[in-house]
Design an enzyme around this catalytic site. Structure first.
Site, PDB file in Angstrom:
ATOM      1  N   CYS A  41     -33.966  18.718  -0.948  1.00 45.22           N
ATOM      2  CA  CYS A  41     -34.036  19.999  -0.234  1.00 45.22           C
ATOM      3  C   CYS A  41     -34.581  21.111  -1.104  1.00 45.22           C
ATOM      4  O   CYS A  41     -33.883  22.083  -1.399  1.00 45.22           O
ATOM      5  CB  CYS A  41     -32.647  20.362   0.268  1.00 45.22           C
ATOM      6  SG  CYS A  41     -32.059  19.116   1.379  1.00 45.22           S
ATOM      7  N   GLU A  94     -43.184   8.748 -35.043  1.00 45.01           N
ATOM      8  CA  GLU A  94     -42.181   8.691 -33.963  1.00 45.01           C
ATOM      9  C   GLU A  94     -42.874   8.700 -32.601  1.00 45.01           C
ATOM     10  O   GLU A  94     -42.632   9.589 -31.790  1.00 45.01           O
ATOM     11  CB  GLU A  94     -41.250   9.903 -34.065  1.00 45.01           C
ATOM     12  CG  GLU A  94     -40.530  10.051 -35.389  1.00 45.01           C
ATOM     13  CD  GLU A  94     -39.776  11.384 -35.506  1.00 45.01           C
ATOM     14  OE1 GLU A  94     -39.911  12.239 -34.603  1.00 45.01           O
ATOM     15  OE2 GLU A  94     -39.069  11.578 -36.498  1.00 45.01           O
TER      16      GLU A  94
HETATM   17  N1  LLP Z   1     -40.281  13.163 -32.262  1.00 40.46           N
HETATM   18  C1  LLP Z   1     -39.688  14.315 -31.899  1.00 40.46           C
HETATM   19  C2  LLP Z   1     -38.909  15.067 -32.894  1.00 40.46           C
HETATM   20  C3  LLP Z   1     -39.816  14.797 -30.579  1.00 40.46           C
HETATM   21  O1  LLP Z   1     -39.242  15.945 -30.231  1.00 40.46           O
HETATM   22  C4  LLP Z   1     -40.571  14.050 -29.637  1.00 40.46           C
HETATM   23  C5  LLP Z   1     -40.720  14.504 -28.255  1.00 40.46           C
HETATM   24  C6  LLP Z   1     -41.157  12.836 -30.071  1.00 40.46           C
HETATM   25  C7  LLP Z   1     -40.998  12.426 -31.387  1.00 40.46           C
HETATM   26  C8  LLP Z   1     -41.952  11.959 -29.153  1.00 40.46           C
HETATM   27  O2  LLP Z   1     -43.074  12.592 -28.692  1.00 40.46           O
HETATM   28  P1  LLP Z   1     -44.186  11.792 -27.847  1.00 40.46           P
HETATM   29  O3  LLP Z   1     -44.834  10.805 -28.780  1.00 40.46           O
HETATM   30  O4  LLP Z   1     -43.524  11.117 -26.720  1.00 40.46           O
HETATM   31  O5  LLP Z   1     -45.120  12.856 -27.420  1.00 40.46           O
HETATM   32  N2  LLP Z   1     -40.418  15.578 -21.287  1.00 40.46           N
HETATM   33  C9  LLP Z   1     -41.737  15.956 -21.749  1.00 40.46           C
HETATM   34  C10 LLP Z   1     -41.980  15.546 -23.187  1.00 40.46           C
HETATM   35  C11 LLP Z   1     -40.943  16.091 -24.159  1.00 40.46           C
HETATM   36  C12 LLP Z   1     -41.199  15.653 -25.584  1.00 40.46           C
HETATM   37  C13 LLP Z   1     -40.069  16.017 -26.474  1.00 40.46           C
HETATM   38  N3  LLP Z   1     -40.177  15.566 -27.831  1.00 40.46           N
HETATM   39  C14 LLP Z   1     -42.775  15.358 -20.797  1.00 40.46           C
HETATM   40  O6  LLP Z   1     -42.407  14.691 -19.842  1.00 40.46           O
HETATM   41  O7  LLP Z   1     -43.960  15.578 -20.990  1.00 40.46           O
END
Ligand code: LLP
Length: 418
Positions: free
Chosen positions: A341, A273
């Site tokens: 702000c 994912e």
């Molecule tokens: N699968 C699940 C169950 C997840 O919770 C996430 C991310 C992913 C896949 C994808 O993860 P990635 O490959 O993008 O690392 N807003 C935060 C990141 C939150 C990630 C949440 N879950 C940031 O800006 O760093």
């Protein structure tokens, strides 16, 4: 590798000048490179060619329907975390049989929607959820395909807000209790066990924690096998990090070979994912300098703010600042801040940057993941457009919101109208 580079002194996205897009659509805006999206997707997919696998791009990283369609056209499934993301994925053309649904708080209406659409599986995150899914499936007279999302208690060595596979996190089911809950699931008449899943965190820059997690989940799969519980899908989640500054995350190839070595003996189809690793460096946020303020501390005030890109404020994250038109000469140390702000409204802090002047265009790099999707209307700022470039042509894939959009869902009740 991405396709943002200066040509004749002006930043280009593929063959298109960022300055010319800014001229046409105004600022701020998000800008994505189609070729980079495809290249990153293909590099990830290719890395796993020796393992039976399905990529379910993680919609939460960037859920614009054009971005989703880009990956779906490449053969991707989608990882969703809400009814809204499922709706987007289906609207973008995803085959429901390639959609996985994770998240600790699935509502009954969302579960029903996903069951109606016949998704590949739910990644179940609690005992109660297991029973709720069984109950909803029972009222519909169908079987619900499930995996248990296990929490392997591995420290992913990332920001605490995005570490998900540790005991203290709200996610998943304690790996030590998983066996017991699989037995429970097997006894529930409207559940069909399809797999096991785990996602330990995001922006990981080392392979070790991924391999450790896989080892623990593999042990579980073998025990399940001994009990005659067949695991068709092994979903290892996302989490591979990218370079924002000086990080040196493993290349997907390295990540894949470690996973393949550890996992190849398992008779499962692997699901991945990925989110950030595919889209993070395929997008930038373009903003214009409004004012500069010099003093004990220098400030460059731009027209983008924390409501547009919250990562620096929320995680203290580093996003590289690049001048769209190459600037020669002196640098200054300044904070790049927005019009909101709050003192926490910054895109960069104490950063050496070119001596910007009002009117200059700035690119905030590595903004393709968790950028627009986390934006808000705080301070009644209309959300910015998203633009996709392919070669020498740009396409507005989401319009800039208008002032009218800001109040579209609001009502003044009649008692206030007298
Ligand atoms: N699968 C699940 C169950 C997840 O919770 C996430 C991310 C992913 C896949 C994808 O993860 P990635 O490959 O993008 O690392 N807003 C935060 C990141 C939150 C990630 C949440 N879950 C940031 O800006 O760093």
């Amino acid at each position: 590798m991405h396709f943002f580079k200066h040509k004749n002194g002006v930043l280009h996205c593929e063959e298109t000048s960022v300055e010319s897009i800014a001229h046409d659509v105004g600022t701020p805006f998000y800008l994505y490179s189609y070729r980079t999206l495809v290249r990153h997707y293909q590099a990830f997919d290719e890395a796993f060619k020796d393992l039976p696998h399905l990529i379910c791009y993680s919609a939460k990283a960037n859920s614009n329907v054009a971005v989703l369609r880009t990956f779906i056209n490449q053969g991707s499934g989608v990882d969703v975390v809400s009814g809204g993301e499922l709706f987007r994925a289906l609207h973008a053309g995803a085959d429901p049989a390639t959609v996985v649904y994770s998240g600790v708080g699935k509502r009954e209406d969302e579960i029903r929607y996903a069951l109606q659409e016949r998704i590949l599986m739910f990644n179940v995150e609690s005992y109660q959820e297991l029973h709720v899914i069984n109950g909803v499936a029972s009222t519909m007279g169908i079987q619900a395909p499930i995996a248990l999302r296990v929490n392997p208690d591995i420290d992913p060595k990332t920001h605490p807000y995005i570490a998900t596979g540790i005991k203290q996190a709200k996610f998943g089911i304690d790996v030590d209790r998983a066996l017991e809950w699989y037995r429970e699931a097997q006894g529930l008449p409207h559940l069909t066990i399809r797999g096991v899943s785990c996602h330990i965190g995001s922006q990981l820059t080392e392979i070790g924690p991924f391999v450790e997690a896989l080892k623990r989940v593999k042990e579980l799969v073998l025990k399940l096998g001994d009990e005659g519980i067949k695991v068709e899908y092994m979903d290892l989640g996302g989490g591979l990090g990218i370079t924002y500054h000086q990080e040196e995350p493993p290349h997907p190839q390295e990540y894949a070979s470690a996973i393949i070595t550890e996992g190849k003996a398992l008779p499962c189809t692997f699901i991945f994912e990925p989110g950030r690793v595919i889209v993070g460096n395929a997008g930038i946020l373009v903003t214009r300098v409004l004012y500069t303020k010099e003093g004990d501390k220098n400030f460059v005030v731009v027209d983008a703010a924390m409501n547009d890109l919250v990562r620096p404020t929320l995680y203290g994250s580093y996003q590289e600042i690049v001048s769209v038109t190459a600037k020669q000469g002196d640098e200054m140390v300044a904070d790049m801040v927005g019009p909101i702000c709050e003192s926490g409204d910054f895109l960069a802090r104490d950063r050496a940057m070119p001596c910007f002047e009002p009117g200059d265009l700035v690119a905030v790099m590595s903004a393709g993941a968790y950028g627009f999707v986390m934006s808000s209307n705080y301070n009644s700022r209309p959300r910015v457009p998203e633009v996709l470039v392919k070669d020498g042509v740009f396409h507005v894939i989401r319009e800039r919101e208008s002032y009218a959009d800001l109040i579209r869902e609001e009502h003044i009740p009649s008692f206030l109208e007298e």
